[in-house]
Design an enzyme around this catalytic site. Structure first.
Site, PDB file in Angstrom:
ATOM      1  CE1 TYR A  25       4.261  -7.264   3.505  1.00 44.75           C
ATOM      2  CE2 TYR A  25       3.775  -9.600   3.857  1.00 44.75           C
ATOM      3  CZ  TYR A  25       3.688  -8.455   3.071  1.00 44.75           C
ATOM      4  OH  TYR A  25       3.035  -8.506   1.863  1.00 44.75           O
ATOM      5  CG  ASP A  49      -2.025  -1.010   1.149  1.00 41.52           C
ATOM      6  OD1 ASP A  49      -2.359  -1.436   0.025  1.00 41.52           O
ATOM      7  OD2 ASP A  49      -2.572  -1.385   2.205  1.00 41.52           O
TER       8      ASP A  49
END
Length: 244
Positions: free
Chosen positions: A110, A52
Site C-alpha cells: 500500500y 474502504d
C-alpha cells in the site's frame, strides 16, 4: 468455464468502498454490472480484499468465472468500454481454476500520500492527506524502521475486526517525494483493518513532533490502540499491488 483474473485501478472518491453493500455504490458492484452487460452472466467477483470508502487502488486483484467466448486477454478492453472513467481494468488473463484472489495472496503493498504544504492543492483534495506544515521526514523514516519484521500489530488495528491472529510481517517501508507531495509505501504479508492508515497517522504524529521515534517500539509492545497516532484519512491510501 474460465477463471479470469483482473488487475484494477480505481479512484475511490465516489464509491462506498470495494465490497457490495446496500447503502451505496461500490467498485465491485459496478464491475459486476459491466460484466453482465457484456455477457448476460451474473458472476461472483472475488477481490483480494476490501478497500474502504474513499480509498483508491493502483493494482487491486480480482477474479471471476465465465463461460463467455471473450478472449482472456481481451477482457480489460471490453470492460473498459462499460466502466466509468474512475475505474479501469489494467490487465486481464486466464488463470488456474483453483486460483482465488484473496486466499492465495502472499502479500500486498500500500502507499499513503501526504501533501505537506502551506497551501492545499485543489487537485489533490481527495487524493492525499493535506498537512498544513512541514514534517520531519528523516525522523519519520527513523521511526518507520520499528515497524519492520514480525510483530503483533494489535495497537495498529481498528476495532470491529474478527480475525484469528494480529501478527503480521512488514518487509519494507520506503519514502519518496515530488516536491511537497510525499508517498510512504508499506509492503508486508498482510495488513489488519485500518493498519496502514494508523501506521501512517502515527508516523505523521512523529513528523509533527507529538511522538518520539522511539515510541513506536513501545506502542507495538503495549498493544494499546489509544497509544498510537491518528487514523490517517482514507483518501490518502492506495492499494498498490497484490503478490501471489
Amino acid at each position: 468455464m474460465k477463471n479470469i483474473q483482473l488487475i484494477i485501478s480505481y479512484r475511490g472518491t465516489n464509491y462506498c468502498g470495494w465490497q457490495i453493500q446496500p447503502n451505496g455504490v461500490t467498485i465491485q458492484e459496478v464491475i459486476i454490472r459491466a460484466i453482465k452487460e457484456l455477457t448476460g452472466e451474473s458472476v461472483n467477483l472475488t477481490g483480494s480484499g476490501r478497500t474502504d470508502a474513499g480509498v483508491h487502488a493502483l493494482g487491486q486483484s480480482a477474479n471471476f468465472f465465465t463461460a463467455s467466448t471473450i478472449p482472456p486477454e481481451g477482457w480489460y478492453r471490453a470492460l473498459n468500454t462499460r466502466l466509468p472513467a474512475d475505474i479501469r481494468v489494467i490487465s486481464s488473463r486466464e488463470c488456474q481454476l483453483d486460483f482465488h484472489s484473496r486466499y492465495q495472496a502472499r502479500g500486498k503493498s500500500y502507499l499513503y500520500k501526504m501533501l505537506a504544504s502551506p497551501v492545499a492543492s485543489p487537485f489533490l483534495a481527495d487524493l492525499a492527506f493535506y498537512v498544513p506544515r512541514t514534517l520531519d521526514w528523516m525522523v519519520m523514516e527513523e521511526a518507520a524502521a520499528s515497524f519492520l519484521g514480525e510483530h503483533d500489530f494489535t495497537a495498529f488495528m481498528a476495532s470491529g475486526s474478527s480475525i484469528k491472529t494480529t501478527v503480521r510481517t512488514i518487509t519494507e517501508i520506503s519514502f519518496s517525494n515530488n516536491g511537497d507531495l510525499w508517498e510512504i509505501t508499506f509492503t508486508g504479508n498482510g495488513f489488519l483493518y485500518n493498519m496502514v492508515r494508523i501506521m501512517a497517522g502515527t508516523l505523521y504524529e512523529v513528523g509533527y513532533g507529538r511522538l518520539k521515534p522511539q515510541a513506536i517500539k513501545t506502542i507495538i509492545e503495549g498493544k494499546d490502540r489509544s497509544k498510537a497516532g491518528i487514523t490517517a484519512p482514507a483518501h490518502g491510501l492506495y492499494l498498490k499491488e497484490v503478490y501471489y
